[in-house]
Design a protein around this motif. Structure first.
Motif, PDB file in Angstrom:
ATOM      1  N   THR A  41      51.184 -13.179  -9.114  1.00 54.26           N
ATOM      2  CA  THR A  41      51.051 -14.545  -9.618  1.00 54.26           C
ATOM      3  C   THR A  41      50.254 -15.397  -8.629  1.00 54.26           C
ATOM      4  O   THR A  41      50.135 -15.059  -7.451  1.00 54.26           O
ATOM      5  CB  THR A  41      52.435 -15.181  -9.828  1.00 54.26           C
ATOM      6  OG1 THR A  41      53.134 -15.204  -8.579  1.00 54.26           O
ATOM      7  CG2 THR A  41      53.246 -14.391 -10.849  1.00 54.26           C
TER       8      THR A  41
ATOM      9  N   SER B  37      55.888 -20.544  -8.201  1.00 52.42           N
ATOM     10  CA  SER B  37      56.530 -21.567  -9.012  1.00 52.42           C
ATOM     11  C   SER B  37      57.488 -20.915 -10.008  1.00 52.42           C
ATOM     12  O   SER B  37      57.299 -19.761 -10.411  1.00 52.42           O
ATOM     13  CB  SER B  37      55.483 -22.379  -9.776  1.00 52.42           C
ATOM     14  OG  SER B  37      54.804 -21.560 -10.703  1.00 52.42           O
TER      15      SER B  37
ATOM     16  N   SER C 203      57.839 -21.314 -13.160  1.00 49.23           N
ATOM     17  CA  SER C 203      57.192 -20.913 -14.416  1.00 49.23           C
ATOM     18  C   SER C 203      56.385 -19.629 -14.243  1.00 49.23           C
ATOM     19  O   SER C 203      56.397 -18.756 -15.120  1.00 49.23           O
ATOM     20  CB  SER C 203      56.288 -22.038 -14.927  1.00 49.23           C
ATOM     21  OG  SER C 203      55.274 -22.351 -13.986  1.00 49.23           O
TER      22      SER C 203
ATOM     23  N   ALA D 175      58.845 -16.740 -13.933  1.00 48.32           N
ATOM     24  CA  ALA D 175      59.502 -16.474 -15.218  1.00 48.32           C
ATOM     25  C   ALA D 175      58.589 -15.666 -16.129  1.00 48.32           C
ATOM     26  O   ALA D 175      59.040 -14.728 -16.810  1.00 48.32           O
ATOM     27  CB  ALA D 175      59.898 -17.792 -15.880  1.00 48.32           C
ATOM     28  N   HIS D 176      57.306 -16.010 -16.145  1.00 51.16           N
ATOM     29  CA  HIS D 176      56.367 -15.250 -16.966  1.00 51.16           C
ATOM     30  C   HIS D 176      56.230 -13.819 -16.449  1.00 51.16           C
ATOM     31  O   HIS D 176      56.214 -12.862 -17.242  1.00 51.16           O
ATOM     32  CB  HIS D 176      55.000 -15.935 -16.974  1.00 51.16           C
ATOM     33  CG  HIS D 176      53.985 -15.217 -17.807  1.00 51.16           C
ATOM     34  ND1 HIS D 176      53.989 -15.252 -19.187  1.00 51.16           N
ATOM     35  CD2 HIS D 176      52.936 -14.409 -17.456  1.00 51.16           C
ATOM     36  CE1 HIS D 176      52.989 -14.515 -19.654  1.00 51.16           C
ATOM     37  NE2 HIS D 176      52.345 -13.991 -18.621  1.00 51.16           N
TER      38      HIS D 176
END
Length: 337
Positions: A210, A214, A216, A219-220
């Motif tokens: 990533t 963060s 988000s 989580a993805h």
């Protein structure tokens, strides 16, 4: 530390070849594919194209099994590829999960798997072996070489890998479990009179790089890799059925998470968004898979290397295949390779 790329052989095959070429350009030394003839295209046909379009990549299945192919056919296939491209194959093998179950068969016994390891290696390297009671030798093989690496989780399988296999494939990247299982394999190798260090250790898992850490982004990444906990859960369910839910023979760090597992649909096997993996908690995804910025991958893989991992093989079954290959080539492989 070596690095490998693991792909499903989804059509078009040209995409598999292109991703393997990209991996080689980025410093990967191994190219692996699934082997499940009903679910995906025939891997060995695609292996020949990968070998033709790469110069140094070592190619093999992660993993084949002794039940869906006659052993002399498996050996001859590897030997043919090696004769054409210069001993650039490795035979990853296991009891068989999707390949056997989708065809309505049970996974092979460990006794059959152990026999197959010896026979396939001997035949592919030009030696005589006994297949179903008949001595066989493939006469055209010259200077054959075929390392056979075995996938395992349970205590009896780990012991078999230590006794017979040239390499051990562990399909999860959890440091605690890696240490426990590598120790079991090396102990079995030593008890069999082998050099424990001679068994190559390959840790394999999805990896998702990533841009930042963060919530988000993480989580993805987790959602893209959650399928892996479901796939591993198939093997864990077998262990629980054999040894019980609480056993000193299998760490609860491996078995506890499948308590809410409810069956498995192989039509989604190894794919992001697999609904059969909805029972897998975030904690397991974080333990089993390197996730986050590149430096987090380096840190985790350095720990695995220190625990004995000779190779990390990246399952690239998510929405960032090219980006992951490139990020590893730029930021992960250089400090570890």
């Amino acid at each position: 530390m070596d690095f490998g790329l693991v792909l499903q052989t989804d059509p078009p095959a040209s995409r598999v070849v292109a991703l393997m070429r990209r991996a080689e350009r980025n410093g990967f030394r191994y190219g692996w594919t699934f082997d499940s003839a009903v679910l995906w295209q025939e891997p060995f046909v695609i292996h020949s194209r990968v070998l033709e379009h790469t110069a140094r990549l070592t190619v093999g299945p992660m993993v084949t099994n002794p039940g869906t192919r006659a052993w002399e056919v498996t050996a001859s296939t590897f030997a043919t590829l090696n004769d054409m491209y210069g001993n650039r194959t490795v035979c990853g093998i296991g009891r068989g999960d999707s390949a056997m179950r989708v065809a309505g068969r049970r996974p092979n016994t460990l006794a059959r798997l152990g026999e197959a390891i010896d026979v396939i290696r001997d035949l592919a390297e030009g030696r005589e072996a006994v297949v179903d009671g008949t001595p066989i030798r493939i006469p055209w093989i010259r200077d054959g070489r075929l390392p056979v690496w075995m996938a395992a989780y349970g205590p009896k399988a780990l012991a078999l890998a230590g006794r017979k296999a040239d390499g051990f494939i562990l399909q999860l990247a959890d440091p605690f479990l890696t240490e426990w299982m590598v120790r079991a394999v090396r102990r079995a190798a030593e008890e069999a009179g082998r050099d424990p260090a001679s068994v190559t250790v390959c840790v394999a898992a999805p990896a998702y790089v990533t841009a930042d850490d963060s919530p988000s982004a993480l989580a993805h990444a987790r959602d893209q890799c959650r399928w892996f906990g479901g796939m591993v859960g198939n093997h864990v369910a077998d262990l629980v059925a054999r040894y019980g839910e609480h056993s000193d023979l299998v760490p609860e760090a491996l078995t506890a998470y499948i308590k809410d597992r409810r069956g498995y649909d192989y039509s989604h096997h190894g794919r992001a968004g697999n609904p059969s993996a909805d029972f897998v908690p975030d904690e397991i995804v974080d333990r089993f898979c390197p996730l986050g910025p590149a430096e987090a991958h380096v840190e985790k893989l350095r720990r695995l290397r220190d625990l004995g991992a000779d190779q990390f093989a990246v399952y690239a079954m998510h929405d960032a295949k090219e980006a992951t290959i490139d990020a590893y080539g730029s930021h992960v492989i250089p400090p570890l390779g």
